[in-house]
Scaffold this active site. Structure first.
Site, PDB file in Angstrom:
ATOM      1  N   ASP A  67       0.832  -1.209   0.000  1.00 28.96           N
ATOM      2  CA  ASP A  67       0.000   0.000   0.000  1.00 28.96           C
ATOM      3  C   ASP A  67       0.864   1.254   0.000  1.00 28.96           C
ATOM      4  O   ASP A  67       2.086   1.167   0.082  1.00 28.96           O
ATOM      5  CB  ASP A  67      -0.966  -0.001   1.205  1.00 28.96           C
ATOM      6  CG  ASP A  67      -0.245  -0.107   2.550  1.00 28.96           C
ATOM      7  OD1 ASP A  67       0.998  -0.128   2.562  1.00 28.96           O
ATOM      8  OD2 ASP A  67      -0.937  -0.165   3.581  1.00 28.96           O
ATOM      9  N   ASN A 136      -7.276  -0.111  13.910  1.00 30.42           N
ATOM     10  CA  ASN A 136      -8.713  -0.273  13.657  1.00 30.42           C
ATOM     11  C   ASN A 136      -9.013  -1.582  12.919  1.00 30.42           C
ATOM     12  O   ASN A 136     -10.112  -1.769  12.401  1.00 30.42           O
ATOM     13  CB  ASN A 136      -9.224   0.916  12.824  1.00 30.42           C
ATOM     14  CG  ASN A 136      -8.499   1.035  11.495  1.00 30.42           C
ATOM     15  OD1 ASN A 136      -7.604   0.242  11.205  1.00 30.42           O
ATOM     16  ND2 ASN A 136      -8.883   1.999  10.676  1.00 30.42           N
ATOM     17  N   HIS A 138      -7.444  -2.611  10.143  1.00 28.43           N
ATOM     18  CA  HIS A 138      -7.234  -2.586   8.688  1.00 28.43           C
ATOM     19  C   HIS A 138      -6.040  -3.459   8.290  1.00 28.43           C
ATOM     20  O   HIS A 138      -5.158  -3.741   9.091  1.00 28.43           O
ATOM     21  CB  HIS A 138      -7.101  -1.159   8.150  1.00 28.43           C
ATOM     22  CG  HIS A 138      -5.813  -0.450   8.439  1.00 28.43           C
ATOM     23  ND1 HIS A 138      -5.703   0.920   8.463  1.00 28.43           N
ATOM     24  CD2 HIS A 138      -4.555  -0.908   8.702  1.00 28.43           C
ATOM     25  CE1 HIS A 138      -4.458   1.263   8.713  1.00 28.43           C
ATOM     26  NE2 HIS A 138      -3.747   0.173   8.868  1.00 28.43           N
ATOM     27  N   GLU A 143      -9.803  -0.324   4.993  1.00 30.78           N
ATOM     28  CA  GLU A 143     -10.364   0.231   6.220  1.00 30.78           C
ATOM     29  C   GLU A 143     -11.683  -0.461   6.586  1.00 30.78           C
ATOM     30  O   GLU A 143     -12.326  -1.075   5.717  1.00 30.78           O
ATOM     31  CB  GLU A 143     -10.629   1.730   6.010  1.00 30.78           C
ATOM     32  CG  GLU A 143      -9.383   2.548   5.691  1.00 30.78           C
ATOM     33  CD  GLU A 143      -8.533   2.853   6.909  1.00 30.78           C
ATOM     34  OE1 GLU A 143      -8.340   1.965   7.765  1.00 30.78           O
ATOM     35  OE2 GLU A 143      -8.056   4.002   7.012  1.00 30.78           O
TER      36      GLU A 143
HETATM   37  C1  GLP Z   1      -0.366   1.184   8.374  1.00 31.23           C
HETATM   38  C2  GLP Z   1      -0.280   0.514   6.979  1.00 31.23           C
HETATM   39  C3  GLP Z   1      -0.370  -0.981   7.066  1.00 31.23           C
HETATM   40  C4  GLP Z   1       0.400  -1.432   8.287  1.00 31.23           C
HETATM   41  C5  GLP Z   1      -0.403  -1.033   9.501  1.00 31.23           C
HETATM   42  C6  GLP Z   1       0.287  -1.322  10.815  1.00 31.23           C
HETATM   43  O1  GLP Z   1      -1.174   2.301   8.358  1.00 31.23           O
HETATM   44  N1  GLP Z   1      -1.237   0.976   6.028  1.00 31.23           N
HETATM   45  O2  GLP Z   1       0.119  -1.575   5.882  1.00 31.23           O
HETATM   46  O3  GLP Z   1       0.590  -2.822   8.251  1.00 31.23           O
HETATM   47  O4  GLP Z   1      -0.829   0.311   9.421  1.00 31.23           O
HETATM   48  O5  GLP Z   1       1.381  -0.478  11.020  1.00 31.23           O
HETATM   49  P1  GLP Z   1       2.447  -0.717  12.162  1.00 31.23           P
HETATM   50  O6  GLP Z   1       3.212  -1.941  11.787  1.00 31.23           O
HETATM   51  O7  GLP Z   1       3.330   0.529  12.120  1.00 31.23           O
HETATM   52  O8  GLP Z   1       1.716  -0.870  13.438  1.00 31.23           O
END
Ligand code: GLP
Length: 238
Positions: A67, A136, A138, A143
């Site tokens: 993403d 949340n 996702h 989302e």
């Molecule tokens: C982000 C990304 C995701 C990621 C998730 C968790 O916003 N869009 O691809 O896996 O949230 O992030 P983190 O590993 O920093 O907790």
């Protein structure tokens, strides 16, 4: 779906790095999709070390970025592109032409999504997708409320994602939309590993694993995947 609980972030990261190395050994032309973020950072550094020691060859693999923050240039330290460059591509020998990341500045983001879908289809689908989980629930930028039937798409980020996402940036940015692979890609991927670590992910992991499977918690889709692995540390399993 399989649930694996590791003692700590290090052991969890080592497990994921080993799975990637195993895949590349058995399937030199593997299609691999990885996430960015705090969760996979340690895994990337272990992968870089182990790949060097074992002389793993990624040159025939295809890399797909999960993403990206729409509108954020790749030179911004909070972008996913920056993360991949800094944590993986500097040391792992992916062939540049085999690296496919969403262009966050594309004039036509819808076309950018179609392009990504075509690339994945032309490679015969994704062999291994590693994902993190947002606060949340996702996955990528899928989302809450998203359709399980989407391929790549542009999406309005919800409030949690906008505020949590600021942690990646040193300068003020407006985070309003994301561009992401869809949950249909996840369903069609041969093996999916969802990683989560730390106490702060414990509540959302409980919901993901115990509440009804629905788009209210997009990550719950992993429970429908025959080769889905939820790999978490003890703190996230708490
Ligand atoms: C982000 C990304 C995701 C990621 C998730 C968790 O916003 N869009 O691809 O896996 O949230 O992030 P983190 O590993 O920093 O907790």
């Amino acid at each position: 779906m399989q649930l694996k609980i590791f003692k700590n972030h290090n052991e969890l990261s080592e497990f994921v790095a080993d799975r990637i190395l195993e895949l590349v050994k058995t399937t030199p032309e593997a299609v691999i999709c990885l996430p960015s973020g705090d969760t996979p950072k340690l895994m990337c550094s272990i992968l870089v070390d182990k790949a060097a020691k074992s002389r793993a060859d990624f040159s025939r693999c295809t890399f797909i970025g999960l993403d990206e923050w729409l509108g954020i240039p790749p030179e911004n330290e909070g972008s996913c592109a920056y993360f991949f460059r800094n944590n993986l591509f500097h040391a792992i020998n992916f062939t540049p032409a085999n690296i496919h990341l969403f262009d966050a500045l594309a004039a036509d983001p819808e076309k950018e999504c179609e392009k990504m879908d075509r690339i994945i289809a032309a490679r015969g689908g994704i062999d291994l997708m590693v994902v993190g989980i947002g606060m949340n629930g996702h996955i990528g930028f899928n989302e809450p409320g998203v359709s399980f039937d989407n391929y790549s798409h542009v999406i309005d980020l919800d409030e949690t994602t906008r505020s949590v996402g600021r942690k990646y940036f040193n300068t003020p940015v407006t985070l309003s939309q994301g561009i992401t692979l869809g949950l249909k890609h996840l369903s069609e991927t041969r093996t999916v590993i969802l990683m989560a670590n730390g106490e702060k992910k414990a509540a959302i992991m409980k919901q993901t694993l115990e509440e009804n499977i629905s788009n209210k918690i997009p990550a719950s889709i992993i429970r429908t995947h025959a080769n889905g692995i939820v790999a978490i540390d003890e703190a996230a399993a708490n």
